[in-house]
Design an enzyme around this catalytic site. Structure first.
Site, mmCIF file in Angstrom:
data_model
loop_
_atom_site.group_PDB
_atom_site.id
_atom_site.type_symbol
_atom_site.label_atom_id
_atom_site.label_comp_id
_atom_site.label_asym_id
_atom_site.label_seq_id
_atom_site.Cartn_x
_atom_site.Cartn_y
_atom_site.Cartn_z
ATOM 1 N N ARG A 69 44.552 30.551 43.958
ATOM 2 C CA ARG A 69 45.921 30.908 44.310
ATOM 3 C C ARG A 69 46.236 30.429 45.721
ATOM 4 N NH1 ARG A 69 46.087 35.696 45.285
ATOM 5 N NH2 ARG A 69 44.025 36.344 44.605
ATOM 6 N N TYR A 197 46.796 26.068 38.372
ATOM 7 C CA TYR A 197 45.752 27.097 38.501
ATOM 8 C C TYR A 197 46.213 28.454 37.945
ATOM 9 C CZ TYR A 197 42.725 30.672 40.199
ATOM 10 O OH TYR A 197 41.909 31.759 40.227
ATOM 11 N N LYS A 206 49.543 37.469 37.353
ATOM 12 C CA LYS A 206 49.919 38.018 38.654
ATOM 13 C C LYS A 206 51.436 37.999 38.843
ATOM 14 C CE LYS A 206 45.778 38.643 39.065
ATOM 15 N NZ LYS A 206 44.647 38.932 39.893
ATOM 16 N N CYS A 250 35.855 40.636 43.569
ATOM 17 C CA CYS A 250 35.018 41.696 44.140
ATOM 18 C C CYS A 250 34.380 42.539 43.040
ATOM 19 C CB CYS A 250 35.830 42.587 45.067
ATOM 20 S SG CYS A 250 36.307 41.777 46.596
ATOM 21 N N ASP A 275 41.619 43.734 34.942
ATOM 22 C CA ASP A 275 42.368 43.196 36.091
ATOM 23 C C ASP A 275 43.677 43.919 36.382
ATOM 24 O OD1 ASP A 275 42.503 41.219 38.164
ATOM 25 O OD2 ASP A 275 44.004 40.133 37.019
ATOM 26 N N ARG A 367 36.284 29.680 36.607
ATOM 27 C CA ARG A 367 36.737 30.817 35.806
ATOM 28 C C ARG A 367 36.410 30.647 34.329
ATOM 29 N NH1 ARG A 367 39.492 35.243 38.505
ATOM 30 N NH2 ARG A 367 39.491 34.573 40.668
HETATM 31 O O1 SAT Z 1 45.081 35.189 40.601
HETATM 32 S S1 SAT Z 1 44.178 34.959 39.506
HETATM 33 O O2 SAT Z 1 44.632 35.684 38.341
HETATM 34 O O3 SAT Z 1 44.106 33.558 39.224
HETATM 35 C C1 SAT Z 1 42.646 35.523 39.873
HETATM 36 C C2 SAT Z 1 42.661 36.523 40.936
HETATM 37 O O4 SAT Z 1 42.796 36.124 42.093
HETATM 38 O O5 SAT Z 1 42.563 37.734 40.652
HETATM 39 MN MN MN Z 2 42.857 39.867 39.860
#
Ligand code: SAT
Ligand code: MN
Length: 584
Positions: A69, A197, A206, A250, A275, A367
């Site tokens: 990102r 990406y 996100k 993390c 996530d 990833r």
């Molecule tokens: O932002 S991503 O979904 O590509 C991965 C992350 O930073 O959590």
């Molecule tokens: Mn994330």
């Protein structure tokens, strides 16, 4: 399935601007997956891996400048700059449409525009939301298929409504000078250009499920959070649901797929999400969580059968690997793999690695993209339209010093403060320096789509509506000793900490009161069968009062930035901590 009039209008207008050769509507069928995969192989977006050992698995190599990102190119385009707040980059909406419009203009000539309808949350749930992403990347279309409920299911959920997120994405020329990720919370719109990406281009993740959804949640009275969700079943058969916010890279995925240590017989862990969590106050006064996604976009390096055996099994099939190493036999390799480095391997850029040994084989932010159904520990409750009731919330971050292994907030407001003061050492998930401590409230610094002062206020007001609020905890698996080694073994052993968390959230376990919160005594964490040196637990639970006093200053400096948008409730918590530290 014929899309409704508003969807067709959206597609028509975008196509008029981007001028693709072709428009392809995605329906989510198996036939379509095969067809798009063939296209992706032909245009070089996917390289087939060995289909015997890794059925349905492919390798994608991104452009070398497009591997994470890019937070400095990410904007919240609210009408008022103050509504984006000091923690976001801001661009006026008109300026953003104008600048990005020039890049989108004709950007899809010679390409296909894929119309990707997607549903976030279980089908049939009143809490689920629909988005439509228009993209010129077949890799993005296939990844969205793995990560969301994609195709007709979303159009069916939408019906005649025009209430959907409008996402427009083009790789354009992938030049960093023409890369922008812009969010328009007032128009439920995302324009992303110049990157392929994940976090920049899979707009459901996100961009929609955190940035836009957080702003929407503030208006509608719910929370969109950067949290994994896990169900933990005790040997007695009692299941407790826990959410956990940790910054990118993390360990949220490892925590979500945790395998109990040998000595904790009878414990089972079920993955609901790794996530993102959408959180609501239920009629019963509890907090309920849904995972809006349908797949995982996890960090590959360091994944192996010790750190995350469930992830290893998950990525044996139907997985797109991005930027890992390729073996001559069509297998994959990365740093931290179970196997030693192969004698011959191609690195993430497609160069032979063994001769030069330059850089890493896999990119540190490489990833895997895989549907959640491939995960052996997936929870059946993932599809529950009401979500799961949350008993505990964890705020975690990467800190070598200062922050104890675990402690508990005094109440919801104090827990909100623990989230608001989260700080973590940066990782490769975003471009920029790695290992620098930065404030990352609720692990949402890069993902909160509105003024963070208002966001903390919203957290405090959610607490007032919860008659049976979850307990809130701060965790830190990452403390180091003087030689730089980790003090805590982490991974599956984290269940020992979660066990205390569960006890406390059920008003059972014991703890001592300290200035920073309720701390377990070393004997409260069951270390039976763990390989911990003598005295390690006391060090892991130590409260360094001088260190915390110094930390108060950095908290104040950060909070200052929010001026009068900083809620009084947060200021009071900060003053309370100062007083308790003074009294100590
Ligand atoms: O932002 S991503 O979904 O590509 C991965 C992350 O930073 O959590
Ligand atoms: Mn994330």
């Amino acid at each position: 399935m014929v899309a409704n009039e508003s969807v067709r209008k959206f597609v028509k207008e975008a196509a008029a601007m981007c001028r693709p050769d072709d428009v392809v509507w995605c329906d989510g069928s198996e036939e379509e997956r095969e067809r798009l995969t063939r296209v992706a192989i032909r245009v070089g977006d996917l390289i087939p891996l060995d289909q015997q050992t890794l059925p349905g698995c492919y390798l994608h190599r991104s452009a070398a400048n497009d591997v994470a990102r890019t937070e400095h190119l990410t904007f919240v385009c609210s009408r008022e700059q103050d509504d984006a707040g000091p923690s976001n980059n801001w661009m006026a909406p008109d300026e953003a449409y104008d600048r990005l419009g020039r890049i989108f203009d004709g950007s899809m000539a010679g390409r296909t525009l894929y119309v990707v309808p997607f549903l976030m949350g279980p089908a049939g749930s009143p809490f689920s939301k629909v988005g439509i992403e228009l993209t010129d990347s077949v890799y993005v279309a296939l990844s969205m298929r793995a990560m969301t409920r994609m195709g007709n299911v979303a159009l069916e959920h939408l019906g005649d409504s025009d209430d959907f997120t409008r996402g427009l994405h083009s790789k354009a020329d992938l030049h960093i000078d023409r890369r922008f990720i812009c969010h328009f919370p007032e128009e439920n719109t995302i324009w992303s250009v110049g990157s392929g990406y994940g976090g920049n281009a899979l707009l459901a993740k996100k961009c929609m499920a955190l940035r836009l959804a957080s702003a929407l949640g503030a208006r509608e009275g719910w929370l969109a959070e950067h949290m994994m969700i896990v169900g933990i079943e005790s040997p007695e058969g009692e299941t407790t649901y826990v959410c956990g916010a940790l910054p990118s890279a993390c360990g949220k995925t490892n925590l979500a797929m945790l395998v109990p240590p040998e000595s904790m017989k009878g414990w089972r862990v079920f993955t609901v999400g790794d996530d993102i969590a959408w959180l609501r106050v239920g009629d019963d006064g509890r907090l309920w969580a849904v995972n809006p996604e349908a797949g995982f976009f996890g960090v590959v390096p360091g994944t192996n059968s010790r750190t995350n055996p469930n992830a290893m099994r998950t990525i044996q099939q139907n997985t797109i690997f991005t930027n890992v190493g390729l073996k001559p036999d069509g297998g994959v390799w990365w740093e931290g793999h179970d196997d030693p480095v192969p004698r011959s391997v191609t690195d993430w850029r497609g160069r032979s690695w063994n001769a030069s040994k330059q850089g890493t084989v896999a990119h540190p932010n490489s990833r895997f993209t895989v549907p959640a159904g491939e995960c052996p520990s997936i929870s059946p409750e993932r599809e529950n339209p009401n979500g799961v009731p949350i008993s505990a919330i964890l705020f975690g971050a990467r800190r070598q010093k200062l922050v104890p292994l675990v402690y508990q907030a005094f109440d919801w407001a104090h827990g909100t403060f623990l989230g608001a003061t989260l700080a973590s050492e940066t990782t490769a998930a975003a471009t920029g320096a790695v290992g620098v401590v930065r404030r990352d409230p609720m692990a949402m610094l890069p993902f909160c789509g509105y003024n963070m002062g208002d966001y903390w206020n919203h957290w405090l007001s959610m607490g007032k509506r919860l008659t049976r609020p979850p307990k809130i905890f701060r965790v830190n698996w990452f403390q180091r000793d003087d030689r730089g080694g980790f003090l805590w073994p982490g991974f599956g052993e984290n269940l020992r900490v979660l066990r205390w968390v569960i006890e406390r959230s059920r008003d059972r376990g014991t703890a001592d009161e300290s200035p920073i919160g309720y701390l377990p005594k070393p004997s409260d964490i069951d270390c039976n069968g763990a390989d911990l040196p003598d005295g390690a637990m006391s060090r892991l639970l130590h409260v360094d009062r001088d260190g915390w006093r110094t930390n108060l200053r950095s908290q104040s400096e950060f909070f200052e930035k929010f001026g009068d948008r900083l809620p009084a409730g947060i200021r009071e918590q900060h003053d309370g901590l100062r007083q308790r530290l003074r009294a100590g």
